[in-house]
Design a protein around this motif. Sequence first.
Motif, PDB file in Angstrom:
ATOM      1  N   ILE A  75      37.646  32.649  43.004  1.00  0.00           N
ATOM      2  CA  ILE A  75      38.128  33.681  43.918  1.00  0.00           C
ATOM      3  C   ILE A  75      37.962  34.496  43.184  1.00  0.00           C
ATOM      4  O   ILE A  75      38.153  35.214  42.194  1.00  0.00           O
ATOM      5  CB  ILE A  75      39.948  33.504  43.896  1.00  0.00           C
ATOM      6  CG1 ILE A  75      39.970  32.065  43.788  1.00  0.00           C
ATOM      7  CG2 ILE A  75      40.345  34.084  45.142  1.00  0.00           C
ATOM      8  CD1 ILE A  75      41.214  31.702  44.065  1.00  0.00           C
ATOM      9  N   VAL A 108      40.263  32.733  38.716  1.00  0.00           N
ATOM     10  CA  VAL A 108      40.544  33.634  39.210  1.00  0.00           C
ATOM     11  C   VAL A 108      40.102  35.173  39.044  1.00  0.00           C
ATOM     12  O   VAL A 108      40.434  35.569  37.901  1.00  0.00           O
ATOM     13  CB  VAL A 108      42.107  33.884  39.540  1.00  0.00           C
ATOM     14  CG1 VAL A 108      42.625  35.215  40.647  1.00  0.00           C
ATOM     15  CG2 VAL A 108      42.598  32.807  40.269  1.00  0.00           C
ATOM     16  N   SER A 168      41.402  33.505  34.253  1.00  0.00           N
ATOM     17  CA  SER A 168      41.707  34.434  35.042  1.00  0.00           C
ATOM     18  C   SER A 168      40.834  35.779  34.176  1.00  0.00           C
ATOM     19  O   SER A 168      40.273  35.889  33.211  1.00  0.00           O
ATOM     20  CB  SER A 168      42.626  35.107  35.387  1.00  0.00           C
ATOM     21  OG  SER A 168      43.801  35.196  34.576  1.00  0.00           O
ATOM     22  N   VAL A 207      46.855  38.974  40.842  1.00  0.00           N
ATOM     23  CA  VAL A 207      45.733  37.749  39.666  1.00  0.00           C
ATOM     24  C   VAL A 207      47.385  36.997  39.312  1.00  0.00           C
ATOM     25  O   VAL A 207      46.812  35.917  39.130  1.00  0.00           O
ATOM     26  CB  VAL A 207      44.940  38.169  38.647  1.00  0.00           C
ATOM     27  CG1 VAL A 207      44.738  37.113  37.504  1.00  0.00           C
ATOM     28  CG2 VAL A 207      43.898  39.074  39.173  1.00  0.00           C
TER      29      VAL A 207
END
Length: 227
Positions: free
Chosen positions: A49, A5, A29, A13
């Motif tokens: 993402i 992410v 992330s 996030v």
Amino acid sequence: MKVLVVDDEKLLVKGIKFNLENEGYQVDSCHDGETAVQMARENSYDIIILDLMMPRVDGLEACQQIRSFSTVPIIMLTARSEDSDKLLGFESGADDYITKPFNILELKARIRALLRRASMPAAQAASSDVLTRGHLTLDPKRRNVKKDGAAVELTAKEFDLAELLMRNPGRVYSRDSLLNLIWGYDYQGDARTVDVHIRRLREKLEKVPASPEFIITKWGVGYFFAE
């Protein structure tokens, strides 16, 4: 399933990470495009993402760089709903997009849909024959495509689109029908999304993209794969 992410909004996030981890995903992330590209190189992710607007390297450039070495499914997040921004995302290699603010349930549904398409069920794959059309060979089981014997890197959506057309030579599909079949009936995107993916397929699969031999336009109707 391992997810990356990427967004400079740290609270967003954190929320996505929390919700996906509760679903059983392993989530990494970061908060800028440059780090995202590095992490994508060093790790094997099932889906990424990626926010559109970020510092250092924005989402479009990060997506393009990732596409140079990976076909991992990518969902683009954007705070802007203009069609031009969405089309730029697809041009850079994204498989899907979601406009902020979004419902986390929608994001989860998009993730599941992309992962489902990227990993064809074993029973379906086992019964799938290799498709050969001229200089092109498509193997549904291994989800790979070769052009004159050389492997061609396709995104998940590009592969699905190529397979559909190659399986049904001569059948003309409208843009709306391709959106429904490849992106799903609940997809709210612009029909020009199809045009972008068709152009990318021609660039990757045709010997002369400007004069396609296989992926043909039926003017005013849609697209078909030559018989």
